[in-house]
Design an enzyme around this catalytic site. Structure first.
Site, PDB file in Angstrom:
ATOM      1  N   ASP A 112       0.820  -1.099  -0.055  1.00 56.77           N
ATOM      2  CA  ASP A 112       0.081  -0.068  -0.154  1.00 56.77           C
ATOM      3  C   ASP A 112       0.908   1.349  -0.078  1.00 56.77           C
ATOM      4  OD1 ASP A 112       0.737  -0.400   2.522  1.00 56.77           O
ATOM      5  OD2 ASP A 112      -1.148  -0.461   3.568  1.00 56.77           O
ATOM      6  N   ASP A 115       6.907   3.969   3.331  1.00 52.04           N
ATOM      7  CA  ASP A 115       7.041   5.066   4.080  1.00 52.04           C
ATOM      8  C   ASP A 115       8.265   5.037   4.435  1.00 52.04           C
ATOM      9  OD1 ASP A 115       5.959   6.958   5.849  1.00 52.04           O
ATOM     10  OD2 ASP A 115       6.146   5.577   7.488  1.00 52.04           O
ATOM     11  N   THR A 116       8.888   4.317   5.634  1.00 48.82           N
ATOM     12  CA  THR A 116      10.294   4.361   5.859  1.00 48.82           C
ATOM     13  C   THR A 116      10.953   3.527   5.002  1.00 48.82           C
ATOM     14  OG1 THR A 116      10.166   2.807   7.408  1.00 48.82           O
ATOM     15  CG2 THR A 116       9.858   4.789   8.399  1.00 48.82           C
ATOM     16  N   GLY A 117      10.285   2.637   4.461  1.00 47.42           N
ATOM     17  CA  GLY A 117      11.080   1.663   3.376  1.00 47.42           C
ATOM     18  C   GLY A 117      11.339   0.418   4.087  1.00 47.42           C
ATOM     19  N   LEU A 120       9.499  -3.210   3.150  1.00 44.88           N
ATOM     20  CA  LEU A 120       9.884  -3.860   1.742  1.00 44.88           C
ATOM     21  C   LEU A 120      11.205  -3.948   1.524  1.00 44.88           C
ATOM     22  CD1 LEU A 120       7.464  -1.732  -0.284  1.00 44.88           C
ATOM     23  CD2 LEU A 120       7.510  -4.076   0.091  1.00 44.88           C
ATOM     24  N   LYS A 143       5.829   7.920   0.104  1.00 51.40           N
ATOM     25  CA  LYS A 143       6.182   9.324   1.051  1.00 51.40           C
ATOM     26  C   LYS A 143       7.743   9.366   0.943  1.00 51.40           C
ATOM     27  CE  LYS A 143       3.205   7.898   4.632  1.00 51.40           C
ATOM     28  NZ  LYS A 143       2.767   8.164   5.890  1.00 51.40           N
ATOM     29  N   ARG A 177     -10.611   0.782   6.600  1.00 53.54           N
ATOM     30  CA  ARG A 177     -10.015   0.405   5.334  1.00 53.54           C
ATOM     31  C   ARG A 177     -10.997   0.259   4.252  1.00 53.54           C
ATOM     32  NH1 ARG A 177      -5.251  -2.555   6.719  1.00 53.54           N
ATOM     33  NH2 ARG A 177      -5.043  -3.066   8.905  1.00 53.54           N
TER      34      ARG A 177
HETATM   35  P1  5GP Z   1       7.593   1.309   6.256  1.00 52.23           P
HETATM   36  O1  5GP Z   1       8.308   0.089   6.682  1.00 52.23           O
HETATM   37  O2  5GP Z   1       7.654   1.726   4.654  1.00 52.23           O
HETATM   38  O3  5GP Z   1       7.725   2.425   7.026  1.00 52.23           O
HETATM   39  O4  5GP Z   1       6.016   0.858   6.543  1.00 52.23           O
HETATM   40  C1  5GP Z   1       5.081   0.795   5.785  1.00 52.23           C
HETATM   41  C2  5GP Z   1       3.786   0.365   6.459  1.00 52.23           C
HETATM   42  O5  5GP Z   1       3.435   1.308   7.309  1.00 52.23           O
HETATM   43  C3  5GP Z   1       2.900   0.594   5.292  1.00 52.23           C
HETATM   44  O6  5GP Z   1       2.642  -0.717   4.537  1.00 52.23           O
HETATM   45  C4  5GP Z   1       1.535   0.869   5.975  1.00 52.23           C
HETATM   46  O7  5GP Z   1       0.961  -0.353   6.391  1.00 52.23           O
HETATM   47  C5  5GP Z   1       2.024   1.534   7.230  1.00 52.23           C
HETATM   48  N1  5GP Z   1       1.977   2.885   6.961  1.00 52.23           N
HETATM   49  C6  5GP Z   1       2.764   3.828   6.583  1.00 52.23           C
HETATM   50  N2  5GP Z   1       2.363   5.224   6.427  1.00 52.23           N
HETATM   51  C7  5GP Z   1       0.967   5.031   6.590  1.00 52.23           C
HETATM   52  C8  5GP Z   1      -0.104   5.740   6.516  1.00 52.23           C
HETATM   53  O8  5GP Z   1       0.029   6.799   6.072  1.00 52.23           O
HETATM   54  N3  5GP Z   1      -1.261   5.368   6.776  1.00 52.23           N
HETATM   55  C9  5GP Z   1      -1.623   3.876   7.182  1.00 52.23           C
HETATM   56  N4  5GP Z   1      -2.634   3.776   7.352  1.00 52.23           N
HETATM   57  N5  5GP Z   1      -0.201   3.301   7.193  1.00 52.23           N
HETATM   58  C10 5GP Z   1       0.719   3.636   6.744  1.00 52.23           C
HETATM   59 MG    MG Z   2       1.453  -2.126   4.767  1.00 51.32          MG
END
Ligand code: 5GP
Ligand code: MG
Length: 189
Positions: A112, A115-117, A120, A143, A177
């Site tokens: 979806d 964010d921080t990455g 993934l 982001k 959701r």
């Molecule tokens: P990352 O590992 O890239 O920081 O985290 C990603 C996960 O955090 C995304 O797949 C999502 O599930 C959650 N996440 C990050 N930003 C958002 C946001 O703005 N809204 C929601 N609902 N979940 C987010």
């Molecule tokens: Mg997610």
């Protein structure tokens, strides 16, 4: 980037209060179609294996895969990254389908939000250990300003600033959701 429709509250009771619609369902649908065209340009008619990152990517992957014509397999992982002050950053749990059969396959990770990455990045490592033929990433929303891990998506739907969004599969404490639009919650929610 798209113009927002402005805040708030002509949205119906099940929308969070003071939510701002960032992307309408119709706009998301159109963009997913464009992403599918880009994905098709890369793989052609080759078979791919989609690995959906649940639960957030549930609706995105359902729409995306129906816009893709090539033969495919679908599998899923469940990832939870704990956010907020109560937990240390980067704590991440990924439950793998024990039947994850991706050796020598073209793997497309579908998530979806990037964010921080961290999610993934970690998932890519796990997948790489299964010796796929290739690994690519499709994220509906990116982001970039939040990035910590070195991870770039191959296919991105929308870039947004540092907002917290819900809808179209994305939740806040398990809610929202089912909203057809992507909606930004006010800072400090
Ligand atoms: P990352 O590992 O890239 O920081 O985290 C990603 C996960 O955090 C995304 O797949 C999502 O599930 C959650 N996440 C990050 N930003 C958002 C946001 O703005 N809204 C929601 N609902 N979940 C987010
Ligand atoms: Mg997610």
């Amino acid at each position: 980037m798209t113009e927002t429709t402005g805040a708030p509250m002509t949205l119906g009771n099940h929308y969070p209060s003071q939510a701002e619609v960032l992307f309408k369902g119709s706009e998301i649908h159109a963009r997913v179609g464009e992403m599918a065209a880009d994905i098709r340009d890369v793989y052609g008619d080759e078979e791919i294996t989609i690995v959906a990152v649940l639960h957030g990517a549930l609706i995105f992957v359902a729409d995306l895969m129906r816009a893709l014509p090539m033969p495919m397999h679908l599998t899923a992982v469940v990832a939870s990254s704990y956010r907020g002050a109560a937990t240390s950053p980067g704590e991440l749990e990924i439950s793998l389908n024990s039947e994850l059969d991706i050796a020598d396959r073209h793997v497309l990770l579908v998530d979806d939000i990037l964010d921080t990455g961290r999610t993934l990045f970690r998932l890519k490592q796990i997948v790489a250990a299964h010796h796929p033929r290739s690994v690519r990433v499709a994220a509906l929303v990116d982001k970039p300003s939040r990035r910590v891990a070195e991870l770039k998506a191959d296919f991105v739907g929308f870039e947004i600033p540092d907002l917290f969004i819900v809808g179209y599969g994305l939740d806040f404490n398990g809610h929202y959701r089912n909203l057809p639009d992507i909606v930004a919650l006010p800072a400090g929610t």
